[in-house]
Write a protein that holds these residues in place. Structure first.
Motif, PDB file in Angstrom:
ATOM      1  N   ALA A 185       6.444  16.026  -3.884  1.00 32.16           N
ATOM      2  CA  ALA A 185       6.790  15.484  -5.000  1.00 32.16           C
ATOM      3  C   ALA A 185       7.766  14.222  -4.652  1.00 32.16           C
ATOM      4  CB  ALA A 185       6.923  15.849  -5.956  1.00 32.16           C
ATOM      5  N   VAL A 186       9.203  14.591  -4.301  1.00 29.07           N
ATOM      6  CA  VAL A 186       9.820  13.682  -3.915  1.00 29.07           C
ATOM      7  C   VAL A 186       9.859  12.746  -2.783  1.00 29.07           C
ATOM      8  CG1 VAL A 186      12.336  13.466  -2.513  1.00 29.07           C
ATOM      9  CG2 VAL A 186      11.876  15.284  -3.585  1.00 29.07           C
ATOM     10  N   GLU A 187       8.426  13.364  -1.445  1.00 25.75           N
ATOM     11  CA  GLU A 187       8.282  12.420  -0.690  1.00 25.75           C
ATOM     12  C   GLU A 187       7.150  11.283  -1.387  1.00 25.75           C
ATOM     13  OE1 GLU A 187      10.129  12.481   2.113  1.00 25.75           O
ATOM     14  OE2 GLU A 187      11.543  14.597   2.386  1.00 25.75           O
ATOM     15  N   ARG A 188       6.277  11.851  -1.804  1.00 28.93           N
ATOM     16  CA  ARG A 188       5.075  11.433  -2.721  1.00 28.93           C
ATOM     17  C   ARG A 188       5.799   9.775  -2.663  1.00 28.93           C
ATOM     18  NH1 ARG A 188      -0.455  12.599  -5.028  1.00 28.93           N
ATOM     19  NH2 ARG A 188      -1.003  10.601  -5.558  1.00 28.93           N
ATOM     20  N   GLY A 189       6.755   9.677  -3.609  1.00 28.71           N
ATOM     21  CA  GLY A 189       7.686   8.926  -4.648  1.00 28.71           C
ATOM     22  C   GLY A 189       8.841   8.325  -4.050  1.00 28.71           C
ATOM     23  N   TRP A 190       8.882   9.157  -2.774  1.00 33.22           N
ATOM     24  CA  TRP A 190      10.090   8.508  -1.762  1.00 33.22           C
ATOM     25  C   TRP A 190       9.573   6.931  -1.197  1.00 33.22           C
ATOM     26  CZ3 TRP A 190      14.899   9.145  -2.623  1.00 33.22           C
ATOM     27  CH2 TRP A 190      15.963   8.201  -1.618  1.00 33.22           C
ATOM     28  N   GLY A 191      10.720   5.767  -2.255  1.00 35.19           N
ATOM     29  CA  GLY A 191      10.367   4.225  -2.092  1.00 35.19           C
ATOM     30  C   GLY A 191       9.508   3.753  -2.165  1.00 35.19           C
ATOM     31  N   ARG A 192       8.003   4.890  -2.772  1.00 37.14           N
ATOM     32  CA  ARG A 192       7.331   3.865  -3.711  1.00 37.14           C
ATOM     33  C   ARG A 192       7.193   4.261  -5.208  1.00 37.14           C
ATOM     34  NH1 ARG A 192       6.815   6.882   0.460  1.00 37.14           N
ATOM     35  NH2 ARG A 192       5.583   6.305   2.204  1.00 37.14           N
ATOM     36  N   TRP A 193       7.735   3.098  -5.712  1.00 35.63           N
ATOM     37  CA  TRP A 193       8.068   3.792  -7.173  1.00 35.63           C
ATOM     38  C   TRP A 193       7.210   3.462  -7.698  1.00 35.63           C
ATOM     39  CZ3 TRP A 193      13.433   2.186  -7.615  1.00 35.63           C
ATOM     40  CH2 TRP A 193      14.988   3.553  -7.177  1.00 35.63           C
ATOM     41  N   SER A 194       6.855   2.412  -7.603  1.00 37.09           N
ATOM     42  CA  SER A 194       5.113   0.970  -8.252  1.00 37.09           C
ATOM     43  C   SER A 194       4.219   2.073  -7.764  1.00 37.09           C
ATOM     44  CB  SER A 194       5.513  -0.437  -8.176  1.00 37.09           C
ATOM     45  OG  SER A 194       6.365  -0.702  -8.958  1.00 37.09           O
ATOM     46  N   SER A 195       3.752   1.987  -6.048  1.00 34.40           N
ATOM     47  CA  SER A 195       2.934   2.490  -6.078  1.00 34.40           C
ATOM     48  C   SER A 195       2.240   3.394  -5.809  1.00 34.40           C
ATOM     49  CB  SER A 195       2.897   1.683  -4.662  1.00 34.40           C
ATOM     50  OG  SER A 195       3.917   2.042  -3.415  1.00 34.40           O
ATOM     51  N   ARG A 249       9.973  -6.480  -2.466  1.00 38.24           N
ATOM     52  CA  ARG A 249       8.608  -7.150  -2.825  1.00 38.24           C
ATOM     53  C   ARG A 249       8.050  -6.632  -3.549  1.00 38.24           C
ATOM     54  NH1 ARG A 249       4.434  -9.384  -2.580  1.00 38.24           N
ATOM     55  NH2 ARG A 249       3.785  -8.550  -0.694  1.00 38.24           N
ATOM     56  N   ARG A 250       7.422  -5.359  -3.005  1.00 42.46           N
ATOM     57  CA  ARG A 250       5.271  -4.888  -2.867  1.00 42.46           C
ATOM     58  C   ARG A 250       6.087  -3.847  -4.252  1.00 42.46           C
ATOM     59  NH1 ARG A 250       5.871  -0.861   1.553  1.00 42.46           N
ATOM     60  NH2 ARG A 250       7.092   0.488  -0.206  1.00 42.46           N
ATOM     61  N   GLU A 251       7.174  -3.040  -4.489  1.00 41.15           N
ATOM     62  CA  GLU A 251       7.025  -2.080  -5.709  1.00 41.15           C
ATOM     63  C   GLU A 251       7.932  -3.251  -6.332  1.00 41.15           C
ATOM     64  OE1 GLU A 251       6.372   0.710  -5.103  1.00 41.15           O
ATOM     65  OE2 GLU A 251       5.607   0.421  -3.074  1.00 41.15           O
ATOM     66  N   SER A 252       8.186  -4.657  -6.693  1.00 37.56           N
ATOM     67  CA  SER A 252       8.921  -5.496  -8.184  1.00 37.56           C
ATOM     68  C   SER A 252       7.570  -5.402  -8.647  1.00 37.56           C
ATOM     69  CB  SER A 252       9.271  -6.153  -7.657  1.00 37.56           C
ATOM     70  OG  SER A 252      10.719  -6.203  -6.441  1.00 37.56           O
ATOM     71  N   LEU A 253       7.608  -5.165 -10.182  1.00 36.42           N
ATOM     72  CA  LEU A 253       7.377  -5.224 -11.213  1.00 36.42           C
ATOM     73  C   LEU A 253       7.094  -7.182 -11.432  1.00 36.42           C
ATOM     74  CD1 LEU A 253       8.300  -3.378 -14.050  1.00 36.42           C
ATOM     75  CD2 LEU A 253       6.338  -2.950 -11.749  1.00 36.42           C
ATOM     76  N   ALA A 254       5.560  -7.347 -11.146  1.00 36.94           N
ATOM     77  CA  ALA A 254       5.408  -8.788 -11.960  1.00 36.94           C
ATOM     78  C   ALA A 254       5.495  -9.400 -13.534  1.00 36.94           C
ATOM     79  CB  ALA A 254       3.971  -9.378 -11.522  1.00 36.94           C
ATOM     80  N   MET A 255       6.710  -9.501 -13.899  1.00 38.45           N
ATOM     81  CA  MET A 255       6.091  -9.144 -15.685  1.00 38.45           C
ATOM     82  C   MET A 255       5.164 -10.030 -16.707  1.00 38.45           C
ATOM     83  SD  MET A 255       8.981  -7.587 -16.104  1.00 38.45           S
ATOM     84  CE  MET A 255       9.602  -8.218 -18.194  1.00 38.45           C
ATOM     85  N   GLU A 256       4.911 -11.114 -16.010  1.00 39.25           N
ATOM     86  CA  GLU A 256       3.510 -11.752 -16.420  1.00 39.25           C
ATOM     87  C   GLU A 256       2.442 -10.623 -16.563  1.00 39.25           C
ATOM     88  OE1 GLU A 256       3.365 -12.929 -11.580  1.00 39.25           O
ATOM     89  OE2 GLU A 256       4.746 -12.669 -13.509  1.00 39.25           O
TER      90      GLU A 256
END
Length: 617
Positions: A442-452, A537-544
């Motif tokens: 579960a740690v490895e799956r989310g590590w560095g992939r907070w949005s995706s 950039r990949r994991e950041s949110l687009a507020m729009e």
């Protein structure tokens, strides 16, 4: 449960046995103080067997039990700073150490006391506040403050002035304040942080012969070393070893034994999956907390290499102290306020010794939900519901935990669902990837992939829960603080069911936060250099991506160094420019969390009013 009942409780933190009585470290809300006040509370047994409060010290913490009383840190309103004092029966608290500036931490054994206190870094003008920084970029941090750094002092329980315990550190190294002393007072372990170029840092241990500090030796492993719990015979310091993560490989944690003379390193539970952290020794048995099945459990570990054995408890471990005869644990759950239980390792189960916040025990129900994803993985949530079943489906508040390496395992005085449940809301508390207690996978799956990954799985958990007939998918809000504030915003970009978001100290722009915060070293481990890694950039949110019809509540402490307040201001301006219904609460004297009870009340009232406005049928 009403909010004032919640905030008015004794918040138990650590319990110590003192004879037949008990010494409790706790926090209490006082009407004349802006923040919850640390207290040391002494209890003695009454004739009926119950514990009765016998004495109390305000502004007190960090107890060490002695044969004839105990030591504690005292933070009074005097200008002398935090001092070390001694309690003995039938006498006033005696002053042991007052160096003129705060005693940050201490360790004591066999009449020897080692303390960490602020000392001048140089002989600069005392009126000058300008500071040259190069490694730790915060002039006021855990490692430096206004031209001062942490230094060590040695004293004893007998009257007499302290003397410096001089240890050699490299220019890029600082003491952390972590201290431990062997029971014979002969050897000390001190935490050390090493600042590296580019914003990286490492944590190690300094082993110091108390009578010959020039012979101190540093222990640097491939892992970071934290914690130091001395064994009863003085042979070992039990430490937490955390793997130094990279963007390709997440952290993992296990217990290591460091010989007090630096000669050996043992890993008594190598590759154990539950992130063991040493808490106390009971004889030759090391007691560790470990994350398993969404709970922080207690384990017995031996140096002989036998598999760790779980100790059955009804709640999650918050703190542990032990003697050779018994173990005292402060435990809690989402639906159980912190209480003190006593454990006989040879005769379980645990029995409750003191429940100082029993009046806050919620009247609602709590269910464990599971969601099987399309890839076959199973993810869990807690669902908090009113005690009585309602005729109509309930509005839903989705609460996202912070961390992100945490889970919904403890009672929370800040993010407590029960005042909302008492008003007729269902509170859904998902544990998505990166939550603790669900294995290294579960740690490895989310590590560095907070949005995706993390946000995507959390959205699936919410969708699955909203299929229940007792929940109303038309009235949904998402809330959280820190990482939870980010995740609440992320859910609003994915779930059209969400009509309200409350994000405290959250963010959207990963790179902006990573560049400017004091946790830059953690971002480097998880996402890599800001200027080089595409992951920011990949994991950041687009507020729009948040529907303009969604009401967004943003709040932030202006003294926050973990997530600079400028990020919330930027999100507010972005949403306001698009004419979204965005509302902003700034807290000038708060840091990363909201600590002042008056501000906690203001935040709850603000959010509750918005929920009533937006989620009313």
């Amino acid at each position: 449960m009403k909010l004032d009942v919640l905030l008015g409780q004794v918040r138990a933190e650590v319990a110590h046995r003192l004879g037949a009585g008990l010494v409790l470290e706790a926090r209490l809300t006082r009407p004349d103080r802006p923040y919850p006040v640390p207290f040391v509370l002494g209890y003695t047994p009454a004739p009926d067997g119950d514990l009765t409060l016998a004495h109390a010290y305000a502004g007190a913490s960090a107890v060490t039990v002695l044969d004839d009383g105990y030591l504690f840190l005292s933070d009074t309103k005097a200008r002398t700073g935090r001092s070390l004092r001694r309690h003995r029966p039938e006498t006033k608290a005696e002053l042991v150490l007052s160096p003129g500036r705060d005693v940050v931490s201490y360790a004591a054994a066999s009449s020897v006391v080692i303390a960490a206190a602020w000392v001048p870094a140089d002989q600069a003008d005392p009126h000058r506040t300008a500071a040259m920084v190069d490694s730790d970029l915060w002039p006021h941090s855990s490692y430096q403050s206004a031209g001062e750094v942490l230094g060590l002092l040695r004293t004893s329980l007998d009257p007499g002035p302290p003397e410096p315990l001089e240890v050699a550190l490299a220019p890029n190294e600082r003491l952390t304040g972590l201290l431990a002393v062997t029971p014979d007072g002969a050897r000390c372990a001190a935490g050390v942080v090493r600042f590296l170029r580019g914003g990286h840092r490492r944590h190690g241990l300094l082993l110091i012969p108390v009578t010959d500090p020039a012979a101190a030796q540093a222990v640097w492993l491939d892992d970071d070393l934290r914690d130091a719990v001395p064994s009863p015979d003085g042979s070992w310091f039990a430490c937490t070893a955390e793997r130094v993560a990279t963007p390709e490989l997440g952290p993992r944690q296990e217990v290591v034994l460091v010989a007090s003379d630096g000669s050996r390193i043992l890993r008594p539970a190598a590759q154990h999956p539950h992130w063991l952290q040493p808490k106390a020794w009971s004889g030759r048995t090391l007691l560790c907390a470990g994350e398993a099945d969404g709970r922080r459990r207690l384990y017995r570990v031996t140096s002989e290499g036998d598999p760790p054995e779980p100790v059955e408890l009804a709640g999650s471990v918050q703190s542990v102290t032990a003697t050779s005869a018994e173990v005292l644990v402060v435990q809690s759950r989402v639906d159980l306020p912190p209480e003190v239980v006593v454990v006989d390792l040879d005769d379980p189960p645990a029995r409750t010794l003191l429940a100082p916040a029993a009046d806050a025990t919620p009247a609602g129900r709590m269910e464990r939900l599971s969601h099987r994803a399309e890839d076959g993985t199973v993810w869990y949530s807690w669902l908090c519901l009113p005690a009585d079943e309602r005729d109509e489906p309930l509005p839903v508040l989705v609460w996202c935990h912070g961390g992100p390496l945490l889970s919904w395992t403890d009672w929370s005085w800040r993010w407590n669902p029960w005042p909302f449940v008492a008003e007729g809301y269902a509170v859904l508390m998902p544990d998505p990837p990166l939550s603790m207690g669900y294995g290294q996978e579960a740690v490895e799956r989310g590590w560095g992939r907070w949005s995706s990954e993390v946000a995507s799985v959390a959205a699936e958990q919410v969708r699955a829960a909203l299929r229940r007939p007792d929940l109303d998918p038309r009235r949904v809000a998402a809330m959280g603080g820190s990482f939870g504030g980010y995740l609440a915003l992320a859910l609003a970009t994915r779930l059209p069911e969400i009509r309200l978001v409350a994000s405290h100290a959250g963010w959207a722009d990963f790179a902006a936060v990573a560049r400017a915060c004091d946790l830059h070293w953690h971002w480097l481990r998880e996402y890599g250099p800001v200027e080089e890694s595409e992951a920011y950039r990949r994991e950041s949110l687009a507020m729009e991506s948040i529907d303009p019809g969604v009401t967004v509540l943003l709040s932030h402490g202006c003294a926050d160094s973990h997530v600079p307040v400028g990020e919330t201001r930027a999100m507010y301006r972005s949403l306001d420019t698009r004419k979204a219904d965005v509302r902003l609460m700034l807290l000038p004297d708060e840091g990363h969390s909201i600590e002042r009870p008056a501000n906690v009340t203001a935040w709850y009232d603000w959010v509750r009013a918005a929920c009533a406005e937006v989620l009313t049928p």
